[in-house]
Design an enzyme around this catalytic site. Structure first.
Site, PDB file in Angstrom:
ATOM      1  N   LYS A  13     -10.080   6.001  -3.948  1.00 17.72           N
ATOM      2  CA  LYS A  13      -8.601   5.780  -3.886  1.00 17.72           C
ATOM      3  C   LYS A  13      -8.236   4.500  -4.251  1.00 17.72           C
ATOM      4  O   LYS A  13      -8.232   3.530  -3.384  1.00 17.72           O
ATOM      5  CB  LYS A  13      -8.316   6.234  -2.411  1.00 17.72           C
ATOM      6  N   GLU A  51     -13.845  -4.290   4.862  1.00 14.23           N
ATOM      7  CA  GLU A  51     -13.745  -5.582   4.351  1.00 14.23           C
ATOM      8  C   GLU A  51     -12.248  -6.123   4.449  1.00 14.23           C
ATOM      9  O   GLU A  51     -11.510  -5.477   3.716  1.00 14.23           O
ATOM     10  CB  GLU A  51     -14.419  -5.846   3.041  1.00 14.23           C
ATOM     11  N   CYS A  66      -8.971 -12.588  -0.450  1.00 14.57           N
ATOM     12  CA  CYS A  66      -9.251 -12.164   1.196  1.00 14.57           C
ATOM     13  C   CYS A  66      -9.746 -13.552   1.795  1.00 14.57           C
ATOM     14  O   CYS A  66      -9.392 -13.825   2.930  1.00 14.57           O
ATOM     15  CB  CYS A  66     -10.086 -10.925   1.450  1.00 14.57           C
ATOM     16  N   GLU A 123      -2.190 -14.267   7.530  1.00 19.27           N
ATOM     17  CA  GLU A 123      -2.691 -14.235   6.076  1.00 19.27           C
ATOM     18  C   GLU A 123      -1.496 -14.132   5.292  1.00 19.27           C
ATOM     19  O   GLU A 123      -0.872 -12.815   5.293  1.00 19.27           O
ATOM     20  CB  GLU A 123      -3.633 -13.106   5.952  1.00 19.27           C
TER      21      GLU A 123
HETATM   22  P1  ADP Z   1      -2.082  -4.416   0.970  1.00 21.35           P
HETATM   23  O1  ADP Z   1      -1.127  -4.454   2.257  1.00 21.35           O
HETATM   24  O2  ADP Z   1      -2.483  -5.815   0.590  1.00 21.35           O
HETATM   25  O3  ADP Z   1      -1.559  -3.624   0.087  1.00 21.35           O
HETATM   26  P2  ADP Z   1      -3.610  -2.285   2.295  1.00 21.35           P
HETATM   27  O4  ADP Z   1      -4.827  -2.655   3.218  1.00 21.35           O
HETATM   28  O5  ADP Z   1      -2.400  -1.973   2.853  1.00 21.35           O
HETATM   29  O6  ADP Z   1      -3.419  -3.667   1.819  1.00 21.35           O
HETATM   30  O7  ADP Z   1      -4.097  -1.579   1.172  1.00 21.35           O
HETATM   31  C1  ADP Z   1      -5.521  -1.445   0.751  1.00 21.35           C
HETATM   32  C2  ADP Z   1      -5.897  -0.119   0.442  1.00 21.35           C
HETATM   33  O8  ADP Z   1      -5.461   0.919   1.517  1.00 21.35           O
HETATM   34  C3  ADP Z   1      -4.924   0.493  -0.740  1.00 21.35           C
HETATM   35  O9  ADP Z   1      -5.473   1.456  -1.271  1.00 21.35           O
HETATM   36  C4  ADP Z   1      -3.670   1.475   0.069  1.00 21.35           C
HETATM   37  O10 ADP Z   1      -3.220   2.423  -0.511  1.00 21.35           O
HETATM   38  C5  ADP Z   1      -4.496   1.957   1.400  1.00 21.35           C
HETATM   39  N1  ADP Z   1      -3.763   2.224   2.566  1.00 21.35           N
HETATM   40  C6  ADP Z   1      -2.642   1.736   2.966  1.00 21.35           C
HETATM   41  N2  ADP Z   1      -2.462   2.201   3.991  1.00 21.35           N
HETATM   42  C7  ADP Z   1      -3.456   3.325   4.423  1.00 21.35           C
HETATM   43  C8  ADP Z   1      -3.676   4.125   5.678  1.00 21.35           C
HETATM   44  N3  ADP Z   1      -2.739   4.258   6.615  1.00 21.35           N
HETATM   45  N4  ADP Z   1      -4.607   4.909   5.381  1.00 21.35           N
HETATM   46  C9  ADP Z   1      -5.560   4.844   4.513  1.00 21.35           C
HETATM   47  N5  ADP Z   1      -5.277   3.716   3.523  1.00 21.35           N
HETATM   48  C10 ADP Z   1      -4.149   3.178   3.480  1.00 21.35           C
END
Ligand code: ADP
Length: 500
Positions: free
Chosen positions: A193, A268, A302, A403
């Site tokens: 994903k 990570e 990160c 961050e």
């Molecule tokens: P950022 O805030 O920097 O975009 P995220 O941690 O939200 O970082 O995003 C990293 C990945 O996690 C992306 O692929 C995002 O679509 C996915 N993601 C965001 N929210 C969720 C969630 N609740 N469950 C699973 N995956 C998620």
């Protein structure tokens, strides 16, 4: 909105023409169950460059089922040596198509095209080649036991099964390959994903995987949003493991979602990494080194060295020199080879960073350079924030604790080694750390004392496929890269054979 293809890169970007990008499920490119799409935006211009299928839980279900069938079917019959060559062949394809992948990444997430392209290619390809080598070296042990009678015991290391790899946007190609490579080496299957902000390299990788000999269903790709596809994968009862890279808050969501079937989780996550400049450091190296440790990739790293601790005798000189260095960095469109600092990835990320730029002076920090969005000239429609230095920062300020994920350095003065170690170790994160000194004893002592998963001395942000990377504290669980990362994708089985 029509898709904009840049005429100068017409040939490379033929990939961007045509219909919306689809999902890869069991070797077929299919539309999302919702029939909906979402746009991919070039952060340098704000223009839409492609549309992508908007997957949801139904697509996640199909992809997981495909990955399960492949895991139990054709993939389970592939020998380690065959897996090795399949990964090697994929590495060749990535190498042959690297220029296009790189251009897609530049357009999709805004990292500058001039940013060490050779190093990027090597990194992407070497990760695959490194893990290709491991495919034939995953072995158990025979272990002498003290059970009475004749009982022989040994271990098998077996693939955990179906992996959901949920990745972010800040280095989309390597984010994906750091997961794909160990999945393939260990004999797992996966649903990838990609991040909604930057999914195009993953789609192109999917095409290359289809060209390779890797069987259908081993790697499936579902684009869409985190709250829908990501959450569906994290809570899915037929997913055996989630490999996640992203923010700490989302990591916590994933851990909660994974509790349903107690799937394995590796994380990570975020950081607020200390980078410590001692008075005996070579400032000619420390100034540019520490600056690029924060400003590289517009701070969207990160383990960026965002808390710059500088020893008092060189503090004023360092602040002046790092501010001058930051002010001279060329901010521009990521397609311009002269650009050193590109845009932030999205409007959302821009808002977040601008919030911190406002907060810094309110908290009492002194802005020595940068501090405001670029709103004039050719960059006004993109999401550009110039390198910003906040001096005289104290540990309790939010800019020193949160961050920010933007090109923002916080400079904090310090006096002694024990003091700086204690202050550097404060806070919830423990990802990266830096030390700049000419004293080799101090370098070792401080490296040992920092509670972080990586420490770079007199340099920053070195990575290698063979060297593990991971976080302490709320920066993560487990390691990526290196031999130990294989265990994240393997179960250990003990077998007892009674021989009499
Ligand atoms: P950022 O805030 O920097 O975009 P995220 O941690 O939200 O970082 O995003 C990293 C990945 O996690 C992306 O692929 C995002 O679509 C996915 N993601 C965001 N929210 C969720 C969630 N609740 N469950 C699973 N995956 C998620």
């Amino acid at each position: 909105m029509p898709v904009q293809v840049l005429p100068t890169f017409d040939r490379e970007f033929s990939f961007l023409r045509g219909d919306a990008k689809k999902l890869l499920i069991e070797g077929e490119w299919v539309e999302a169950a919702s029939g909906q799409t979402f746009p991919s935006i070039n952060p340098s211009t704000g223009a839409t460059i492609a549309h992508l299928a908007q997957g949801d839980a139904r697509d996640a279900d199909k992809a997981v089922a495909a990955a399960r069938r492949a895991f139990e079917g054709p993939w389970s019959k592939v020998t380690p040596a065959e897996r090795q060559w399949m990964i090697w062949r994929l590495a060749d394809l990535v190498e042959e198509n690297y220029e296009e992948l790189r251009l897609l990444e530049v357009l999709d997430m805004g990292s500058p095209i001039g940013r060490s392209p050779e190093a990027g290619a090597t990194r992407a390809v070497e990760v695959l080649r490194y893990y290709a080598g491991w495919a034939t070296k995953i072995q158990g042990e025979t272990i002498p036991n003290s059970v009475p009678g004749s009982v022989f015991s040994y271990t098998l290391r077996e693939p955990v099964g179906v992996v959901a790899a949920i990745v972010p946007w800040n280095g989309p190609l390597s984010n994906a390959l750091w997961k794909i490579a160990p999945v393939l080496a260990t004999g797992c299957t996966m649903v990838l994903k990609p991040a909604e902000q930057a999914s195009l390299t993953a789609i192109r990788l999917g095409e290359l995987i289809c060209e390779s000999e890797i069987p259908d269903g081993v790697v499936n790709i579902v684009t869409g949003f985190g709250e829908t596809v990501g959450a569906a994968l994290a809570s899915h009862h037929d997913v055996d493991k989630v490999a996640f890279t992203g923010s700490t808050v989302t990591g916590q969501h994933i851990v909660r979602a994974a509790a349903g079937n107690l799937k394995r989780v590796s994380l990570e996550l975020g950081g607020k990494s200390p980078d410590i400049v001692f008075a005996d450091a070579d400032l000619d190296k420390a100034v540019p080194g520490a600056a690029m440790a924060v400003f590289g990739n517009s701070g969207q790293v990160c383990c960026a060295g965002t808390r710059l601790f500088v020893q008092r005798p060189v503090y004023d000189e360092f602040v002046a020199r790092v501010s001058h260095f930051a002010g001279a960095l060329r901010v521009g469109d990521s397609l311009d080879p002269a650009t050193q600092i590109g845009p932030l990835v999205s409007a959302g990320q821009l808002d977040r960073v601008l919030g911190y730029l406002k907060l810094g002076p309110v908290e009492g920090a002194r802005t020595t350079v940068g501090g405001e969005r670029l709103t004039e000239g050719p960059l006004k429609d993109g999401y550009f924030v110039p390198p910003t230095v906040f001096a005289d920062v104290t540990d309790d300020m939010r800019i020193a604790r949160d961050e920010i994920f933007g090109p923002v350095a916080c400079v904090l003065p310090f006096d002694t080694v024990p003091e700086v170690v204690a202050r550097a170790n404060r806070g919830v994160y423990g990802l990266g750390g830096g030390v700049w000194t000419r004293d080799v004893g101090k370098a070792h002592q401080v490296s040992a004392a920092l509670k972080t998963g990586a420490v770079w001395v007199n340099g920053y942000l070195h990575f290698d496929a063979a060297v593990p990377f991971g976080g302490y504290k709320m920066s993560g669980w487990g390691n990526e890269l290196g031999a130990r990362s294989l265990d994240e994708y393997l179960n250990v089985k003990s077998v007892w054979i009674t021989t009499d």
